[in-house]
Design a protein around this motif. Sequence first.
Motif, PDB file in Angstrom:
ATOM      1  N   ILE B  15       0.843  -1.202   0.000  1.00 28.83           N
ATOM      2  CA  ILE B  15       0.000   0.000   0.000  1.00 28.83           C
ATOM      3  C   ILE B  15       0.873   1.245   0.000  1.00 28.83           C
ATOM      4  CG2 ILE B  15      -1.547   1.353   1.492  1.00 28.83           C
ATOM      5  CD1 ILE B  15      -3.048  -1.266   2.042  1.00 28.83           C
ATOM      6  N   GLY B  16       0.460   2.249  -0.785  1.00 33.93           N
ATOM      7  CA  GLY B  16       1.155   3.525  -0.761  1.00 33.93           C
ATOM      8  C   GLY B  16       2.162   3.734  -1.867  1.00 33.93           C
ATOM      9  N   VAL B  18       1.683   4.087  -5.225  1.00 34.42           N
ATOM     10  CA  VAL B  18       1.283   5.159  -6.136  1.00 34.42           C
ATOM     11  C   VAL B  18       1.487   6.516  -5.454  1.00 34.42           C
ATOM     12  CG1 VAL B  18      -0.628   6.150  -7.464  1.00 34.42           C
ATOM     13  CG2 VAL B  18      -0.391   3.671  -7.301  1.00 34.42           C
ATOM     14  N   ALA B  19       1.092   6.573  -4.193  1.00 35.73           N
ATOM     15  CA  ALA B  19       1.250   7.818  -3.434  1.00 35.73           C
ATOM     16  C   ALA B  19       2.716   8.236  -3.373  1.00 35.73           C
ATOM     17  CB  ALA B  19       0.692   7.639  -2.026  1.00 35.73           C
ATOM     18  N   SER B  22       3.925   9.300  -6.929  1.00 38.96           N
ATOM     19  CA  SER B  22       3.313  10.530  -7.454  1.00 38.96           C
ATOM     20  C   SER B  22       3.650  11.725  -6.563  1.00 38.96           C
ATOM     21  CB  SER B  22       1.798  10.365  -7.640  1.00 38.96           C
ATOM     22  OG  SER B  22       1.201   9.828  -6.503  1.00 38.96           O
ATOM     23  N   GLN B  23       3.858  11.471  -5.301  1.00 38.30           N
ATOM     24  CA  GLN B  23       4.277  12.560  -4.417  1.00 38.30           C
ATOM     25  C   GLN B  23       5.682  13.044  -4.784  1.00 38.30           C
ATOM     26  OE1 GLN B  23       3.960  11.529  -0.315  1.00 38.30           O
ATOM     27  NE2 GLN B  23       4.320  13.640   0.382  1.00 38.30           N
ATOM     28  N   SER B  26       5.339  14.975  -7.916  1.00 38.41           N
ATOM     29  CA  SER B  26       4.713  16.252  -7.615  1.00 38.41           C
ATOM     30  C   SER B  26       5.703  17.200  -6.951  1.00 38.41           C
ATOM     31  CB  SER B  26       3.497  16.005  -6.713  1.00 38.41           C
ATOM     32  OG  SER B  26       2.998  17.213  -6.210  1.00 38.41           O
ATOM     33  N   ILE B  32       2.776  15.251 -15.446  1.00 42.15           N
ATOM     34  CA  ILE B  32       2.579  13.881 -15.918  1.00 42.15           C
ATOM     35  C   ILE B  32       1.649  13.878 -17.134  1.00 42.15           C
ATOM     36  CG2 ILE B  32       1.672  11.599 -15.294  1.00 42.15           C
ATOM     37  CD1 ILE B  32       2.317  12.350 -12.355  1.00 42.15           C
ATOM     38  N   ALA B  35       0.076   8.106 -17.269  1.00 40.03           N
ATOM     39  CA  ALA B  35       0.505   7.264 -16.153  1.00 40.03           C
ATOM     40  C   ALA B  35      -0.294   5.983 -16.189  1.00 40.03           C
ATOM     41  CB  ALA B  35       0.293   7.983 -14.833  1.00 40.03           C
ATOM     42  N   HIS B  37      -0.502   1.923 -14.234  1.00 38.89           N
ATOM     43  CA  HIS B  37       0.090   0.933 -13.335  1.00 38.89           C
ATOM     44  C   HIS B  37      -0.746  -0.323 -13.320  1.00 38.89           C
ATOM     45  CE1 HIS B  37      -2.587   2.611 -10.122  1.00 38.89           C
ATOM     46  NE2 HIS B  37      -2.265   3.750 -10.677  1.00 38.89           N
ATOM     47  N   HIS B  38      -0.143  -1.363 -12.812  1.00 40.14           N
ATOM     48  CA  HIS B  38      -0.773  -2.679 -12.802  1.00 40.14           C
ATOM     49  C   HIS B  38      -0.196  -3.479 -11.644  1.00 40.14           C
ATOM     50  CE1 HIS B  38      -2.341  -6.522 -14.097  1.00 40.14           C
ATOM     51  NE2 HIS B  38      -1.122  -7.027 -14.156  1.00 40.14           N
TER      52      HIS B  38
ATOM     53  N   ILE D  15      -0.799  20.282 -11.378  1.00 35.90           N
ATOM     54  CA  ILE D  15       0.221  19.316 -10.955  1.00 35.90           C
ATOM     55  C   ILE D  15      -0.051  18.885  -9.512  1.00 35.90           C
ATOM     56  CG2 ILE D  15       2.677  19.188 -10.278  1.00 35.90           C
ATOM     57  CD1 ILE D  15       3.316  20.637 -12.892  1.00 35.90           C
ATOM     58  N   GLY D  16       0.138  17.601  -9.254  1.00 37.35           N
ATOM     59  CA  GLY D  16       0.018  17.095  -7.891  1.00 37.35           C
ATOM     60  C   GLY D  16      -1.311  16.444  -7.561  1.00 37.35           C
ATOM     61  N   VAL D  18      -2.699  13.560  -8.725  1.00 43.15           N
ATOM     62  CA  VAL D  18      -2.556  12.128  -8.454  1.00 43.15           C
ATOM     63  C   VAL D  18      -1.914  11.931  -7.089  1.00 43.15           C
ATOM     64  CG1 VAL D  18      -1.516   9.961  -9.232  1.00 43.15           C
ATOM     65  CG2 VAL D  18      -2.375  11.594 -10.919  1.00 43.15           C
ATOM     66  N   ALA D  19      -0.904  12.714  -6.820  1.00 40.05           N
ATOM     67  CA  ALA D  19      -0.214  12.626  -5.534  1.00 40.05           C
ATOM     68  C   ALA D  19      -1.181  12.886  -4.386  1.00 40.05           C
ATOM     69  CB  ALA D  19       0.942  13.625  -5.489  1.00 40.05           C
ATOM     70  N   SER D  22      -3.748   9.947  -4.131  1.00 38.27           N
ATOM     71  CA  SER D  22      -3.177   8.666  -3.725  1.00 38.27           C
ATOM     72  C   SER D  22      -2.577   8.754  -2.317  1.00 38.27           C
ATOM     73  CB  SER D  22      -2.167   8.153  -4.750  1.00 38.27           C
ATOM     74  OG  SER D  22      -1.241   9.141  -5.075  1.00 38.27           O
ATOM     75  N   GLN D  23      -2.109   9.936  -1.959  1.00 32.43           N
ATOM     76  CA  GLN D  23      -1.597  10.104  -0.590  1.00 32.43           C
ATOM     77  C   GLN D  23      -2.741   9.992   0.417  1.00 32.43           C
ATOM     78  OE1 GLN D  23       0.589  13.709  -0.128  1.00 32.43           O
ATOM     79  NE2 GLN D  23       1.354  13.153   1.912  1.00 32.43           N
ATOM     80  N   SER D  26      -3.611   6.391   0.594  1.00 29.80           N
ATOM     81  CA  SER D  26      -2.558   5.686   1.323  1.00 29.80           C
ATOM     82  C   SER D  26      -2.659   5.949   2.818  1.00 29.80           C
ATOM     83  CB  SER D  26      -1.207   6.137   0.768  1.00 29.80           C
ATOM     84  OG  SER D  26      -0.167   5.669   1.557  1.00 29.80           O
ATOM     85  N   ALA D  30      -5.941   2.468   2.250  1.00 32.94           N
ATOM     86  CA  ALA D  30      -6.808   1.912   1.215  1.00 32.94           C
ATOM     87  C   ALA D  30      -6.000   1.039   0.253  1.00 32.94           C
ATOM     88  CB  ALA D  30      -7.484   3.041   0.432  1.00 32.94           C
ATOM     89  N   HIS D  37      -6.690   7.309 -14.701  1.00 29.90           N
ATOM     90  CA  HIS D  37      -6.960   8.740 -14.808  1.00 29.90           C
ATOM     91  C   HIS D  37      -6.704   9.226 -16.216  1.00 29.90           C
ATOM     92  CE1 HIS D  37      -2.606   9.374 -13.935  1.00 29.90           C
ATOM     93  NE2 HIS D  37      -2.800   8.395 -13.094  1.00 29.90           N
TER      94      HIS D  37
END
Lengths: 282, 282, 282, 282
Positions: B15-16, B18-19, B22-23, B26, B32, B35, B37-38, D15-16, D18-19, D22-23, D26, D30, D37
Amino acid sequence: MHSTFRLVLDCPDQIGLVAAVSQFLSSIQASILEASHHTDIHLQRFFMRHEIAADSITLSDEELRIGIQDLAQKYDMKWSLSRSTEKRKVALLASKESHCLNDVLHRWHTGELQCDIPCIIANHSSMQKFADWHQVPFHLIDFTNKTKAFEEIEHLLEHYKIDLTVLARFMQIVPNELCEKLAGKIINIHHSFLPSFAGAKPYQQAYDRGVKLIGATCHYVTSTLDEGPIIEQEVMRISHSDSSVDMVRKGKRCEINALANGMRYHLEDRVIICQNKTIVFN
Amino acid sequence: MHSTFRLVLDCPDQIGLVAAVSQFLSSIQASILEASHHTDIHLQRFFMRHEIAADSITLSDEELRIGIQDLAQKYDMKWSLSRSTEKRKVALLASKESHCLNDVLHRWHTGELQCDIPCIIANHSSMQKFADWHQVPFHLIDFTNKTKAFEEIEHLLEHYKIDLTVLARFMQIVPNELCEKLAGKIINIHHSFLPSFAGAKPYQQAYDRGVKLIGATCHYVTSTLDEGPIIEQEVMRISHSDSSVDMVRKGKRCEINALANGMRYHLEDRVIICQNKTIVFN
Amino acid sequence: MHSTFRLVLDCPDQIGLVAAVSQFLSSIQASILEASHHTDIHLQRFFMRHEIAADSITLSDEELRIGIQDLAQKYDMKWSLSRSTEKRKVALLASKESHCLNDVLHRWHTGELQCDIPCIIANHSSMQKFADWHQVPFHLIDFTNKTKAFEEIEHLLEHYKIDLTVLARFMQIVPNELCEKLAGKIINIHHSFLPSFAGAKPYQQAYDRGVKLIGATCHYVTSTLDEGPIIEQEVMRISHSDSSVDMVRKGKRCEINALANGMRYHLEDRVIICQNKTIVFN
Amino acid sequence: MHSTFRLVLDCPDQIGLVAAVSQFLSSIQASILEASHHTDIHLQRFFMRHEIAADSITLSDEELRIGIQDLAQKYDMKWSLSRSTEKRKVALLASKESHCLNDVLHRWHTGELQCDIPCIIANHSSMQKFADWHQVPFHLIDFTNKTKAFEEIEHLLEHYKIDLTVLARFMQIVPNELCEKLAGKIINIHHSFLPSFAGAKPYQQAYDRGVKLIGATCHYVTSTLDEGPIIEQEVMRISHSDSSVDMVRKGKRCEINALANGMRYHLEDRVIICQNKTIVFN
């Protein structure tokens, strides 16, 4: 839909075959609605199918058959004649899955599939209620003894005077002797794009190999598992993001469509089996 | 077309992820553009690809790589970063057939395939004039001694600093050692819908089996013939009336399209090989 | 490839037409390689095409034509006879886009398209070098005066004795009189699935409407823009994630394939125009 | 099938995003099962969908919604949250044709379509028995007075608390006010490849134009007939030899598949309407 005759024949190839057949048909004032022929140049064999408006012919059926037989003898033809209004009797053999059954029964109800369906035979009770809805007699076969089970099935096919047996996701392997007895009159729907992934669990095999398209194959059943003459195939694109649930959903759509076409082609006398392949006049 | 970075990574799932990624992106003001993912739930592995507007990043390439490396260490990531403007060098290996070559070279000329093509290598001279037209150096290899021939090829690939070797209907089997050396950097186009009809003469095999669709498969080459990870597949419907000339014509169309997509996916860093399968973010 | 005759005819429908034609062909010992017919039940009109091995016929061309003419008079037939070895002369009209030109020229070089290509006519110089590669005379037309430009084109078509004019992404509207003069001998490739998005900028129109498939249409040119008889159509799936670059790439693939089939059908005498539709014996 | 949350949102691009999302996900632990997206570069708008394992979240639904609302306020987001286990209520509106009804009901029975179907509403009695089979209440509406008929329908939709109204070959034009009231919650299956052949008798229109592919379109209903946002389209190849019966058969297959996908995408919250187009995360 008007009543039609379907005249299907094949013979060694030679010049003048189309002329001979069409002249015969013309001489009896036959109104041809559809005509197709094909020559296999490797086998030097000629294949032909005519669909004829029944009411355009003034001959009796007996006279018509005698006329064709005369022609056939001259050219060493194998032939068959059927009337669209004399519906074939189809037995559906099923297991637990309902999608093929549902689709075939619906097409039958709406007249797209020209046949009678006098019985459904299954090795699980789950389709019982479904058969009841459609008012089709349902026979549940106990498969603890396979030999006995298939004897029972054979008995049922004889009892109902079945012309075409359809394995609609019936998960049992038909014994060799029965395959041979029903040769050219038994159809299977296999849930892969044959010859890839013959045998059990084709979706799992497809997943493991990482193919980018999955499919389904409608074919005649022979004693060699999943190797009988192919009538129709369908495919759909998949990707890494398709889960096993997605693959089954897409696969079912392939199965339904391949089976519906395969059955229709057979029931409309559009298929000629030649060695291990088919000519399909569609 | 603007310059972009392509960041591709994979790591154990948690978990986390993607966060975290992307953080990071960012935090460096990365814009971006795409994007994907899988997660492979069986392998519990996570795969991700980002396409980022290069001019949105103020870090130097060195600083960017350090930032990614920090992230990668934390999550045990394998990663790669490439710039769309740094074109890969592609070698085309051919024999007598011109259709794949013609299509690849045209897509290259018109900018659809983002790469350089510094050389064409062949075991027949028939493509010489073709290569000249496109002003690509052409190397004719003598295959009387196979071992020596492949040494020569290997030497050429090194000489031209080739990033991707494409077997564009090159009818020779690449030796195991060379397959392994070029692992993940050598692509073949096979003229059947694999795993059906691997090996020689797939159209003849398809004809003999009587399939109703033929296809082509673009895959990475491994030491096991025609069994490497599949990138792309294409199919077309055929019937009994298709002659061998028709099958070849339809098959070529499948080959061209599967190869064009397969090459594009690879060159745009859209493919991740995972065991013997591919994830293709297209 | 062996030399063949292609006999194409159509006439009011009546019983015995197939018999009459095939008996005639049988009487001259014609070996039929391919035969197709169709009856339009609304128009009560019959359409037929035969492909005949040329060396199976001992009659001179003159005698053959007289025999057919006798038959034709009896049944009020329109007919044409051509020899596969007498190649049609095709003019390619182009603008800046190279994909259709590249594909057509490659298929021509490899013998898939049986024709001669004596000239390329364009309103931009960008294809000059391309034409030179293929050693096809290139004529650059100045379009500042449209009337004069088309007079020049008409002159060139006459000069080269052109049998088929192909608008291979030629972005100019052909004047009505020229359309009518070339009726049935001028083909266009339109980059949409007609009748959707006729006229200019079809990809933009498709994008704006949010369709989920884009396509291309190969059709005969008539004086009503983009409304001539359709020969072939191709489609490809798109989604919201396809950029305009992606749409153009996918669309080009549709264009290439629709044009290649459309041209081949025409050049092999497989197309019969009937009112504003086509019968295509493929 | 596990219970999941579906979080769907869209907002002005920056920008940001997704971050930030997802943050947040996270931070509440979750477990993301699927994420997609898209940025519309013309509209500068961002669209996102997450599918989240419900049991991975320890927050109450109330707390979850508050968390999302905080995020949404910050970025000016429109958003929706649904649980896969809270099934939508779907009303099927039908006329005489049964193929769409049969397919939808079968997919519903087998769990492929995750919804409840509390009623079938029709302007003909022919589907009565069919509805009875599936034990779905059937409401026959008298259409001699259209205004009254639609009032009755509106009343039924309210009575059953319907979330999605599906026009499954319902041959009546829905009044503008009802269209607007149900905006984004009413789907139609049109039996042509829109925008071609909008309005009545699309198969006849397609036949008359001589197209080589026919199709079907699943779209949201708006007050402008057949011009609402398209969700899914399907096509099939036809030829001059396809009779009107064949066209209807092939067309039905397109309709069934387009409707099944369109309904599934909607019910799984995969569709975002944006102006007159859709983003479909499939």
